[in-house]
Design a protein around this motif. Structure first.
Motif, PDB file in Angstrom:
ATOM      1  N   MET A 165      76.281  44.014 -16.619  1.00 46.96           N
ATOM      2  CA  MET A 165      75.719  43.167 -17.671  1.00 46.96           C
ATOM      3  C   MET A 165      76.568  41.912 -17.889  1.00 46.96           C
ATOM      4  O   MET A 165      76.039  40.846 -18.208  1.00 46.96           O
ATOM      5  CB  MET A 165      75.609  43.963 -18.975  1.00 46.96           C
ATOM      6  CG  MET A 165      74.625  45.127 -18.916  1.00 46.96           C
ATOM      7  SD  MET A 165      72.937  44.593 -18.522  1.00 46.96           S
ATOM      8  CE  MET A 165      72.528  43.668 -20.003  1.00 46.96           C
ATOM      9  N   THR A 222      78.167  40.296 -15.537  1.00 46.39           N
ATOM     10  CA  THR A 222      77.789  39.389 -14.446  1.00 46.39           C
ATOM     11  C   THR A 222      76.457  38.723 -14.736  1.00 46.39           C
ATOM     12  O   THR A 222      76.280  37.515 -14.518  1.00 46.39           O
ATOM     13  CB  THR A 222      77.699  40.173 -13.114  1.00 46.39           C
ATOM     14  OG1 THR A 222      78.942  40.823 -12.872  1.00 46.39           O
ATOM     15  CG2 THR A 222      77.385  39.242 -11.956  1.00 46.39           C
ATOM     16  N   PHE A 223      75.513  39.487 -15.246  1.00 53.15           N
ATOM     17  CA  PHE A 223      74.199  38.952 -15.602  1.00 53.15           C
ATOM     18  C   PHE A 223      74.320  37.881 -16.686  1.00 53.15           C
ATOM     19  O   PHE A 223      73.678  36.827 -16.616  1.00 53.15           O
ATOM     20  CB  PHE A 223      73.296  40.098 -16.070  1.00 53.15           C
ATOM     21  CG  PHE A 223      71.880  39.692 -16.366  1.00 53.15           C
ATOM     22  CD1 PHE A 223      71.014  39.369 -15.342  1.00 53.15           C
ATOM     23  CD2 PHE A 223      71.421  39.640 -17.675  1.00 53.15           C
ATOM     24  CE1 PHE A 223      69.706  38.994 -15.616  1.00 53.15           C
ATOM     25  CE2 PHE A 223      70.117  39.262 -17.961  1.00 53.15           C
ATOM     26  CZ  PHE A 223      69.259  38.936 -16.920  1.00 53.15           C
ATOM     27  N   SER A 254      79.091  37.604 -22.242  1.00 47.50           N
ATOM     28  CA  SER A 254      80.003  37.930 -21.148  1.00 47.50           C
ATOM     29  C   SER A 254      81.290  38.526 -21.705  1.00 47.50           C
ATOM     30  O   SER A 254      81.796  39.541 -21.202  1.00 47.50           O
ATOM     31  CB  SER A 254      80.304  36.663 -20.335  1.00 47.50           C
ATOM     32  OG  SER A 254      81.164  36.950 -19.260  1.00 47.50           O
TER      33      SER A 254
END
Length: 442
Positions: free
Chosen positions: A100, A102-103, A142
């Motif tokens: 998540m 990285t997304f 992030s």
């Protein structure tokens, strides 16, 4: 002894990477918020100075994002290379928040690119501002997901351990563990606060160097105003963090406060030193402070460090890390409060040399507080890499080449740090705000 050395070098390399990355990660989380504030207020007030401020901050932000990507990638690689036993045990649990994260970064990067290349291309400038919202959300989320991984390491749950293998994994329960709320809130708030002080220090330095332009004065006002809000929220969240430690990680709180015997009406100890008998000397003692920090009441019982096995006690030097972090935070809060008081009642003092010097140093002080806070968070969890389940020494690699990697990465980070400073300095020195304002006829 060989495995102990490898664990030591693995810790040094991880600490080096985190210490370097945290600077760019903090800027990466906080600066988009400041850009959004400057652009929104600039559009609302039709102020070209604030709009240029947002534009110039965005240019510098791109450089820090690039370096942050490199160091962030290094952390991901080092998790697998330096801590393979930990990843074998906990990898299935932390894989979801890592994915998540990285997304969230992809969202930030995509919209940041669109935002940068669409300046002055919208008839309605508010539509351009809307592109910044995913950047702010992406950068913040992030940080949220990475912090969730760290929170899990401090308060692991959401699984069962059978014969050394994690089973019955509940990823959501693991993510939303008791450490998550306070850790996530503290990381976000402190990142916003630190970025505000970094940008305020740049404005104060330009004023200190003799610039009287309204551009720098407006930058100082915006950043210190935001710094005041975020420093207050950081202090409040810090109080909740103390209560979390008292309930879930009492050994960490006890070590940080040199509190050895379980008792009530416990004072808060600042600085000082321990003699050979572990008696606190020459410290500043705040009556009932630790009991109040633990649960708001002077009569609260606080568990002492002697309740825990010696081999599970954090190192006592974290006391100084905690004290320095809190002291710097209080000083920065006072600085931003003083500025706003002067704005209200003594405007002629705002740009006094002593205040501009202090504000110029506030960015460095804020970064130092962030560094101290992360060292305190990580060292205070020792000797555990996964609290209660795996000790740090057991999670490290047995590879004989970690010492070489330590040197290689130290050189890499030195080059990246120097390179970033050179690029940012040239970028803004060769094209000053005054030059751009003159070209705009302002």
């Amino acid at each position: 002894m060989f495995e102990n050395n490898m664990a030591m070098y693995s810790r040094y390399l991880t600490e080096l990477t985190l210490a370097f990355h945290i600077i760019f990660a903090t800027i990466g989380v906080g600066v988009p918020m400041m850009i959004a504030l400057a652009q929104w207020i600039g559009l609302k007030k039709k102020d070209p100075h604030l709009l240029l401020l947002a534009r110039r901050w965005a240019r510098g932000f791109v450089i820090t994002v690039a370096v942050g990507v490199v160091t962030g990638t290094a952390i991901g690689l080092q998790l697998s290379l330096l801590w393979p036993n930990f990843m074998e045990l906990a990898g299935q649990v932390i894989s979801l928040p890592l994915f998540m994260e990285t997304f969230a970064f992809f969202i930030e990067a995509i919209f940041l690119g669109i935002y940068l290349y669409t300046w002055d291309r919208f008839k309605n400038p508010y539509r351009h501002l809307l592109l910044l919202i995913p950047v702010v959300i992406g950068s913040s989320m992030s940080a949220v997901f990475i912090t969730i991984v760290n929170a899990f390491m401090n308060a692991p749950q959401g699984f069962e351990l059978s014969n050394g293998v994690i089973t019955a994994i509940d990823p959501l329960k693991a993510m939303f563990n008791p450490a998550t709320p306070t850790k996530v809130a503290h990381v976000l708030s402190s990142a916003y606060m630190t970025s505000a002080f970094i940008l305020a220090s740049i404005a104060a330095f330009r004023i200190l160097k003799g610039s009287k332009h309204a551009y720098h004065k407006k930058a100082l006002h915006l950043t210190l105003g935001a710094a005041f809000i975020f420093s207050i929220t950081t202090a409040l969240i810090g109080d909740f963090s103390g209560k979390y430690l008292a309930e879930y990680q009492p050994e960490k709180l006890a070590a940080a406060e040199w509190h050895f015997e379980t008792d009530t009406e416990v004072p808060l100890v600042l600085f000082g030193y321990l003699n050979d008998d572990k008696e606190v000397k020459n410290a500043i003692s705040i009556p009932y402070g630790l009991s109040i920090l633990s649960n708001n009441l002077p009569s609260t019982e606080v568990i002492g460090l002697n309740e825990f096995p010696v081999d599970e006690q954090p190192p006592l030097y974290i006391h100084y890390l905690f004290d320095l972090m809190v002291t710097i935070g209080m000083g920065l809060t006072f600085l931003s409060t003083l500025y706003l008081v002067l704005v209200k009642w003594k405007q002629q003092w705002i740009y006094k040399k002593w205040l501009m010097i202090t504000t110029s140093l506030s960015g460095i002080a804020a970064v130092l507080a962030i560094e101290l806070g992360w060292i305190f968070a990580e060292v205070g969890r020792q000797p555990w890499i996964l609290r209660g389940y795996m000790k740090t020494i057991d999670g490290a690699t047995a590879s004989p080449h970690v010492d070489v990697l330590l040197v290689v990465f130290a050189v890499l980070y030195l080059a990246l740090g120097i390179g970033s400073i050179i690029v940012l300095r040239k970028m803004f020195k060769q094209n000053t705000a005054e030059t751009e304002l003159k070209e705009l006829g302002l």
